[in-house]
Design a protein around this motif. Structure first.
Motif, PDB file in Angstrom:
ATOM      1  N   TRP A  53      11.569   5.828   4.647  1.00 20.49           N
ATOM      2  CA  TRP A  53      11.429   4.504   3.977  1.00 20.49           C
ATOM      3  C   TRP A  53      10.034   4.621   3.589  1.00 20.49           C
ATOM      4  O   TRP A  53       9.020   4.963   4.146  1.00 20.49           O
ATOM      5  CB  TRP A  53      11.910   3.557   5.185  1.00 20.49           C
ATOM      6  N   THR A  54       9.877   3.642   2.563  1.00 22.47           N
ATOM      7  CA  THR A  54       8.551   3.376   1.808  1.00 22.47           C
ATOM      8  C   THR A  54       7.896   4.427   1.255  1.00 22.47           C
ATOM      9  O   THR A  54       6.865   4.270   0.580  1.00 22.47           O
ATOM     10  CB  THR A  54       7.522   2.867   3.075  1.00 22.47           C
ATOM     11  N   TRP A  83       9.620   0.921  -6.628  1.00 23.92           N
ATOM     12  CA  TRP A  83       8.771   1.919  -5.668  1.00 23.92           C
ATOM     13  C   TRP A  83       8.126   2.719  -6.547  1.00 23.92           C
ATOM     14  O   TRP A  83       8.750   3.214  -7.511  1.00 23.92           O
ATOM     15  CB  TRP A  83       9.628   2.408  -4.476  1.00 23.92           C
ATOM     16  N   GLY A  84       6.975   3.155  -6.255  1.00 27.63           N
ATOM     17  CA  GLY A  84       6.186   4.310  -6.996  1.00 27.63           C
ATOM     18  C   GLY A  84       6.201   3.978  -8.632  1.00 27.63           C
ATOM     19  O   GLY A  84       5.700   2.886  -8.782  1.00 27.63           O
ATOM     20  N   ALA A 190       1.829  -0.667   4.632  1.00 28.65           N
ATOM     21  CA  ALA A 190       2.777   0.044   5.481  1.00 28.65           C
ATOM     22  C   ALA A 190       2.314   0.906   6.584  1.00 28.65           C
ATOM     23  O   ALA A 190       3.072   0.969   7.817  1.00 28.65           O
ATOM     24  CB  ALA A 190       3.651   1.043   4.297  1.00 28.65           C
ATOM     25  N   ALA A 191       1.467   1.646   6.502  1.00 32.05           N
ATOM     26  CA  ALA A 191       0.934   2.671   7.517  1.00 32.05           C
ATOM     27  C   ALA A 191      -0.436   2.545   7.775  1.00 32.05           C
ATOM     28  O   ALA A 191      -1.377   2.509   6.628  1.00 32.05           O
ATOM     29  CB  ALA A 191       1.401   3.989   7.140  1.00 32.05           C
ATOM     30  N   LYS A 220       2.851   0.429   0.875  1.00 32.03           N
ATOM     31  CA  LYS A 220       2.887  -1.292   0.814  1.00 32.03           C
ATOM     32  C   LYS A 220       4.327  -1.463   1.555  1.00 32.03           C
ATOM     33  O   LYS A 220       5.308  -0.533   1.249  1.00 32.03           O
ATOM     34  CB  LYS A 220       2.577  -1.683  -0.593  1.00 32.03           C
ATOM     35  N   PHE A 221       4.629  -2.686   2.037  1.00 37.52           N
ATOM     36  CA  PHE A 221       5.722  -2.961   2.896  1.00 37.52           C
ATOM     37  C   PHE A 221       6.045  -4.524   2.842  1.00 37.52           C
ATOM     38  O   PHE A 221       5.145  -5.229   3.079  1.00 37.52           O
ATOM     39  CB  PHE A 221       5.792  -2.534   4.328  1.00 37.52           C
TER      40      PHE A 221
END
Length: 601
Positions: A53-54, A83-84, A190-191, A220-221
């Motif tokens: 995920w992400t 995404w991306g 995100a992390a 990002k999330f």
């Protein structure tokens, strides 16, 4: 030191060509990268690869896609909607429904390519996307096989246990719904190693510059993720998945319980490559030896011949059928006679067995356990012509009451193909580790004696009927010691209708030996012809109707009679009671005892 794979450090990079591609998914343009052999001429087997995920296509999807391309595949890694580099107005939302639709769109795109063999298109899902990929493979006629690497497979119940319980999950879903209503969705990092609001706080790989924290990663999330993610049920696709599947994981990965739950619901051919608890979730993303083994296993699964697939299915079915007590089906996996070697476990030398003999042994103990699990994994096959060898790792666990016993090791198989069917001709178990106590077997054998499962009723009946046939052959051979050994120690013979002339039977082996000892001295020849041999509802009770023809010593006459008998057996296949019914008048005439019979009556 652990070697980490990245896009600049892959095996034979000069053998892989890349191509930037784009395709449409529900009106949104998705961006992808095709990895394929640089020297490819024509169409090749193909794989669609999706990541955790992400993530974006340049992370673990690209790592595995390049590895597979180096092994001869056309592999696609792409950015999901939002995404991306892909389009999409809803950014950074982990929405299983949208991502599954994107995989199906990628499938349509791959089928259209001239360099893709559309009959050999498979899906590889890593971590969270395992659920999405499994759904796509289950539902798409164009995806023929499935591989799951470090699968994260949850349902709402499992999610509650991971995300702090029902109340915490309800709060996250409420925040997601509020953001949807307001149109102002918060976007989190995100992390992170410093921001404890990040969903992946202090997570390896994502926070390491030389691993997953690459420039292309959005990191990002959106809080819009929480509702579709926490209400997602990744397990349901197992119910409709009918295609060959590979599962690569470890006891140390993030969610082994989800993989186990998914496997239990599956009803298809499953191969497993399983590592120990020292292999973490993140090792599957870029650790060189793990990615290499997983990629090799994926290649083997996708390009396996029908023979290899059939052999893997046989090997893995041994454990499944034994655990289910389906001994009749299990017996059909073996040749009429095969070698069994459990010497590393019990010290007994290898011996030749028939399927009936082995199933009789297993059915006398395994059904007595509360639960058993013979988990065979990492099956490797080498098939040439009509001969093959196979190797599979195994962990065999046994539970009864509070007692437990487990062994681990590997099986070596030899197989032969006869009339189009592969059969096991040799099976050797090599013990590597053991825990618990072997004392579990006593209670299990006792418990098994009271159980006759539908799956082993036929095999027990066939074993017992074979013993009845042996019973008469040994009498014909006048081999009385071997004949007596067919009985249990306290087994007995009962002759209910003797006319007061013939013995009423005997009980115990010594008495039986004495009862039958005069046979060689009194008969030159004995012949028995079975006309009916039936198992009753209880497979340990056998009925037989037969004719006997006995030539008296020195050929002084022939005695013939008709017999009706029942045999009762114990769980070990020993005769506990043999009832012999015959016409005493005919017998008295045959032996010259008619006057004695008339006087007795």
């Amino acid at each position: 030191m652990t070697q980490i794979i990245n896009l600049q450090n892959t095996p034979n990079p000069e053998s892989v060509a890349t191509e930037a591609v784009r395709f449409n998914s529900n009106g949104v343009t998705l961006m992808g990268t095709i990895y394929k052999p640089a020297s490819l001429d024509g169409a090749a087997p193909a794989v669609i690869v999706t990541g955790a995920w992400t993530t974006v296509k340049e992370q673990m999807p690209g790592t595995y896609a390049r590895e597979l391309a180096a092994r001869g595949f056309v592999a696609l890694a792409f950015d999901f909607t939002g995404w991306g580099k892909s389009d999409g107005n809803r950014r950074y939302v982990e929405d299983p429904t949208v991502k599954t639709a994107d995989i199906l769109a990628a499938t349509d795109y791959m089928v259209s390519r001239a360099d893709v063999d559309s009959t050999k298109l498979s899906g590889l899902g890593i971590c969270a996307s395992s659920g999405y990929m499994a759904e796509a493979v289950a539902d798409s006629p164009n995806l023929s096989k499935l591989a799951l690497v470090a699968p994260w497979l949850h349902n709402p119940e499992i999610a509650e246990g991971i995300y702090g319980g029902a109340e915490a999950v309800a709060g996250l879903i409420a925040a997601s719904e509020a953001a949807e209503t307001s149109g102002e969705a918060a976007v989190l990092t995100a992390a992170s190693t410093t921001d404890n609001t990040a969903p992946m706080f202090e997570a390896p790989y994502y926070t390491e510059i030389d691993r997953g924290l690459i420039p292309e990663y959005d990191n990002k999330f959106s809080v819009l993720t929480w509702k579709p993610w926490l209400t997602y049920d990744a397990l349901t696709s197992a119910d409709r998945l009918s295609k060959p599947t590979l599962m690569v994981g470890s006891t140390g990965m993030a969610l082994p319980a989800g993989a186990d739950a998914y496997e239990k619901r599956m009803n298809t051919q499953l191969r497993k490559l399983w590592f120990g608890d020292d292999i973490s979730q993140f090792d599957f993303y870029d650790r060189a030896d793990i990615v290499t083994e997983a990629s090799d296993a994926d290649k083997a699964m996708i390009v396996s011949t029908s023979d290899e697939a059939a052999i893997v299915s046989i090997v893995e079915s041994v454990g499944v059928l034994a655990d289910r007590g389906e001994f009749d089906a299990l017996a059909r996996l073996y040749a009429d006679e095969f070698q069994l070697d459990y010497s590393s476990l019990n010290g007994q030398p290898a011996a030749m067995k028939t399927p009936l003999e082995l199933m009789g042994e297993w059915s006398s103990v395994l059904p007595g356990f509360d639960r058993t699990r013979h988990a065979l994994s990492n099956a490797r096959v080498d098939a040439t012509g009509d001969k093959a060898t196979a190797l599979a790792d195994v962990i065999a666990s046994h539970w009864i009451g509070d007692a437990f016993w487990q062994v681990s090791g590997h099986y070596d198989y030899e197989l032969a193909k006869t009339e189009g069917q592969w059969k096991i001709t040799s099976m050797t178990f090599t013990l590597e580790d053991e825990s618990g106590s072997r004392d579990v077997f006593g209670p299990a054998i006792e418990a098994a004696a009271t159980k006759v499962l539908p799956g082993n009723k036929k095999i027990i009946a066939e074993r017992n009927k074979a013993t009845v046939v042996t019973f008469f052959k040994l009498l014909e051979q006048e081999n009385i010691p071997a004949f007596a050994d067919l009985f249990a120690d306290d087994g007995r013979q009962v002759n209910p209708y003797t006319g007061g002339v013939f013995p009423g039977g005997a009980q115990g082996k010594d008495a039986l030996l004495e009862y039958w000892a005069p046979v060689p001295d009194n008969f030159d020849e004995m012949r028995f012809s079975i006309s009916e041999l039936l198992a009753t509802e209880n497979p340990n009770v056998i009925f037989v109707r037969y004719d006997g023809e006995l030539t008296l010593k020195n050929r002084t006459g022939v005695y013939r009679n008709k017999y009706y008998s029942t045999f009762q057996f114990d769980p070990d296949g020993k005769i506990t009671e043999y009832v012999e019914i015959f016409d005493p008048v005919v017998a008295a005439k045959g032996f010259g005892l008619l006057d004695k019979l008339q006087k007795a009556n």
